[in-house]
Scaffold this motif. Structure first.
Motif, mmCIF file in Angstrom:
data_model
loop_
_atom_site.group_PDB
_atom_site.id
_atom_site.type_symbol
_atom_site.label_atom_id
_atom_site.label_comp_id
_atom_site.label_asym_id
_atom_site.label_seq_id
_atom_site.Cartn_x
_atom_site.Cartn_y
_atom_site.Cartn_z
ATOM 1 N N ALA A 17 38.667 35.934 -8.017
ATOM 2 C CA ALA A 17 40.134 36.357 -8.134
ATOM 3 C C ALA A 17 40.888 35.103 -8.048
ATOM 4 O O ALA A 17 42.002 35.063 -8.622
ATOM 5 C CB ALA A 17 40.470 37.367 -7.104
ATOM 6 N N ALA A 18 40.823 34.092 -7.180
ATOM 7 C CA ALA A 18 41.509 33.041 -6.915
ATOM 8 C C ALA A 18 41.522 32.229 -8.183
ATOM 9 O O ALA A 18 42.571 31.685 -8.526
ATOM 10 C CB ALA A 18 41.058 32.246 -5.691
ATOM 11 N N VAL A 19 40.275 31.786 -8.742
ATOM 12 C CA VAL A 19 40.601 31.160 -9.832
ATOM 13 C C VAL A 19 41.104 31.662 -11.383
ATOM 14 O O VAL A 19 42.041 31.067 -11.695
ATOM 15 C CB VAL A 19 38.863 30.919 -10.502
ATOM 16 N N VAL A 20 40.943 33.052 -11.090
ATOM 17 C CA VAL A 20 41.701 33.788 -12.277
ATOM 18 C C VAL A 20 43.337 33.646 -12.226
ATOM 19 O O VAL A 20 44.050 33.478 -12.853
ATOM 20 C CB VAL A 20 41.156 35.029 -12.403
ATOM 21 N N TRP A 21 43.604 33.890 -10.668
ATOM 22 C CA TRP A 21 44.896 34.049 -10.515
ATOM 23 C C TRP A 21 45.652 32.721 -10.904
ATOM 24 O O TRP A 21 46.752 32.352 -11.341
ATOM 25 C CB TRP A 21 45.275 34.304 -9.043
ATOM 26 N N LYS A 22 44.917 31.509 -10.366
ATOM 27 C CA LYS A 22 45.435 30.359 -10.482
ATOM 28 C C LYS A 22 45.550 29.962 -12.084
ATOM 29 O O LYS A 22 46.776 29.364 -12.582
ATOM 30 C CB LYS A 22 44.558 29.277 -10.239
ATOM 31 N N LEU A 58 46.077 31.991 -14.566
ATOM 32 C CA LEU A 58 47.126 33.128 -15.222
ATOM 33 C C LEU A 58 48.615 32.527 -14.766
ATOM 34 O O LEU A 58 49.304 32.725 -15.649
ATOM 35 C CB LEU A 58 46.750 34.482 -14.721
ATOM 36 N N ALA A 59 48.366 32.194 -13.413
ATOM 37 C CA ALA A 59 50.027 31.977 -12.890
ATOM 38 C C ALA A 59 50.258 30.537 -13.622
ATOM 39 O O ALA A 59 51.501 30.422 -14.146
ATOM 40 C CB ALA A 59 49.890 31.410 -11.438
ATOM 41 N N ALA A 60 49.205 29.640 -13.808
ATOM 42 C CA ALA A 60 49.875 28.252 -14.497
ATOM 43 C C ALA A 60 49.875 28.427 -16.030
ATOM 44 O O ALA A 60 51.066 28.114 -16.453
ATOM 45 C CB ALA A 60 48.417 27.446 -14.580
ATOM 46 N N GLU A 61 49.204 29.449 -16.512
ATOM 47 C CA GLU A 61 49.876 29.634 -18.087
ATOM 48 C C GLU A 61 50.897 30.521 -18.247
ATOM 49 O O GLU A 61 51.594 30.280 -19.118
ATOM 50 C CB GLU A 61 48.539 30.649 -18.639
ATOM 51 N N PHE A 62 51.434 31.336 -17.291
ATOM 52 C CA PHE A 62 52.498 32.161 -17.480
ATOM 53 C C PHE A 62 53.655 31.309 -17.095
ATOM 54 O O PHE A 62 54.996 31.484 -17.502
ATOM 55 C CB PHE A 62 52.586 33.592 -16.774
ATOM 56 N N ARG A 63 53.612 30.022 -16.415
ATOM 57 C CA ARG A 63 54.619 29.288 -16.376
ATOM 58 C C ARG A 63 54.861 28.283 -17.456
ATOM 59 O O ARG A 63 55.850 27.925 -18.137
ATOM 60 C CB ARG A 63 54.357 28.318 -14.961
#
Lengths: 232, 237
Positions: free
Chosen positions: B22-27, B29-34
């Motif tokens: 989950a941490a890798v996915v979150w990282k 997705l967060a980077a991409e949505f920025r």
């Protein structure tokens, strides 16, 4: 290490003799096929080359798994040797098959399971060689190569099954024949002699080439190590 | 290595594994949505591919029925390599991959994390391409069967693609190499997905579609397992 082993020399000579004998059997000894005529003689070497391609494919897969388990670079050398031989012999099989297919199927190429699978195997092996070329560190090169051969070795049979769900027109001379196959025939006893001899001869040639290529791989490794020593 | 004393306490190993994924996915997705670099490039690219197919194939009403599934999968396959390349390249360029590998988590968690975020990007692109295609060519692509085929196909494509893109970014030729490595081994996925999608679009019976669905599921399972087993070897230093 540097002198060629005597057994390998003998195998070289034996391979050359067997190839000559197989050529004689295929081109002169075997009877003329009634419907297709002289072009049918391609069949003996075509199947034998495809057989070597398969052997190389299997050997590469086994060597890849063995490398991943042992991390011994000797398996990597075996793997490259098997891939290169398989690449060349599948190519020969495709070219010979096209020469036969032009008069018999009235086309050089068709998207039949066997043809397509052979072509895809060629593409996978070309990709494999390109992958290796782009990596300098020998251990990483060997690891990536082994992983890719493993992925290829699993995907090729699935590809074959997938395309087989379509209809095929490729004849099956040995074993059962599907109703749609075109260009099939029954082998006479003389044809069988030529056919099985060609298979045998090519198997020996495969062993000879594989051994020579593995030896070349070891020599290349030695050259690399000596170069590194000089640079230090 | 797994028996570090600090890790003995706390949640069970499996829960930790899931948290790492989950941490890798979150990282990602967060980077991409920025930045929205990856998604915008993939989207524009897939729309361009559809545009090119429109002129290359003369997508008139009669032909469209037969080629729609092929056009869709060719679009997904090409846009997919773009995303896979980019997603691994950012890890490699800024040294993030080394950071990830230093983290005290199972390497397989990194693989599954990257694969899931790649899958998310691909599904988002597909979710935009489908309505656009439906409107442009006046076919209804929102059929449950077709959506399931797209999900199954994308899972297999991403399972192999994530493994191979991890290898290709570490070579000299990088971006050029990925499609060359990937396409010949995902051919079963493309064949089965095109056939199954075509079956749903042409309202064929289940007995004609089922073999292709089975093939897709088998491919997904086999290649997820293989990637899981060999991922260690492609990130090892």
């Amino acid at each position: 290490m540097n002198a060629k082993p005597r057994a390998l020399l003998i195998l070289d000579v034996l391979s050359a003799l067997l190839l000559a004998a197989a050529t004689y059997l295929a081109l002169i000894y075997a009877p003329l096929e009634a419907v297709m005529g002289a072009v049918q003689r391609v069949f003996y070497f075509h199947v034998a080359s495809a057989w070597i391609g398969m052997l190389g494919f299997l050997a590469a897969g086994v060597a890849g798994i063995a490398y991943l388990r042992t991390q011994n670079l000797r398996w990597d050398i075996v793997e490259v040797a098997a891939v290169e031989i398989s690449l060349v012999f599948f190519f020969i099989a495709i070219v010979l098959g096209s020469i036969w297919a032009r008069p018999v199927w009235n086309t050089w190429w068709t998207w039949d399971p066997r043809l397509t699978t052979a072509a895809i195997t060629e593409l996978i092996y070309i990709a494999y060689l390109m992958l290796r070329q782009g990596i300098e560190d020998p251990n990483r090169r060997a690891r990536f190569g082994a992983v890719y051969t493993l992925v290829g070795a699993v995907s090729v049979p699935i590809t074959f099954m997938a395309i087989r769900l379509f209809r095929t027109i490729h004849p099956v001379v040995i074993g059962s024949q599907s109703a749609e196959a075109q260009g099939g025939f029954n082998m006479t006893a003389d044809m069988k002699v030529a056919f099985f001899f060609a298979l045998f001869a090519f198997t020996v040639i495969f062993a000879d080439l594989l051994w020579n290529r593995i030896r070349l791989g070891h020599l290349a490794q030695e050259v690399e190590q000596r170069k590194l020593k000089v640079m230090q | 290595m797994d028996d570090l004393p600090i890790e003995k306490s706390g949640p069970s190993p499996f829960a930790r594994f899931l948290r790492a994924i989950a941490a890798v996915v979150w990282k990602d997705l967060a980077a991409e949505f920025r930045s929205r670099e990856l998604l915008s490039a993939m989207l524009v690219f897939s729309l361009l591919v559809i545009l090119i197919f429109n002129f290359a194939l003369e997508l008139n009403v009669k032909e469209r029925r037969d080629v729609t599934s092929g056009v869709l999968w060719a679009t997904f396959a090409f846009a997919g390599t773009l995303g896979l390349n980019r997603s691994m390249a950012v890890e490699k360029d800024r040294g993030c991959l080394d950071g990830l590998l230093l983290a005290p988590v199972d390497r397989a968690a990194i693989y599954f994390g990257k694969a899931l975020s790649n899958l998310a990007f691909m599904l988002i692109v597909e979710a935009v391409v489908l309505p656009v295609y439906s409107v442009l060519y006046n076919v209804n692509l929102f059929r449950p069967g077709l959506l399931m085929v797209i999900l199954l196909g994308s899972v297999g494509y991403i399972a192999v693609g994530t493994l191979l893109s991890t290898m290709s970014v570490q070579t000299r030729t990088r971006e050029i190499l990925l499609p060359i490595l990937l396409f010949p081994v995902v051919i079963p996925i493309l064949i089965a997905a095109v056939k199954a999608s075509g079956g749903y679009l042409n309202n064929l019976g289940m007995e004609e579609i089922l073999p292709w669905l089975n093939l897709l599921i088998a491919y997904d399972v086999i290649f997820t397992a293989i990637a899981f087993m060999v991922f260690d070897y492609v990130v090892e230093e």
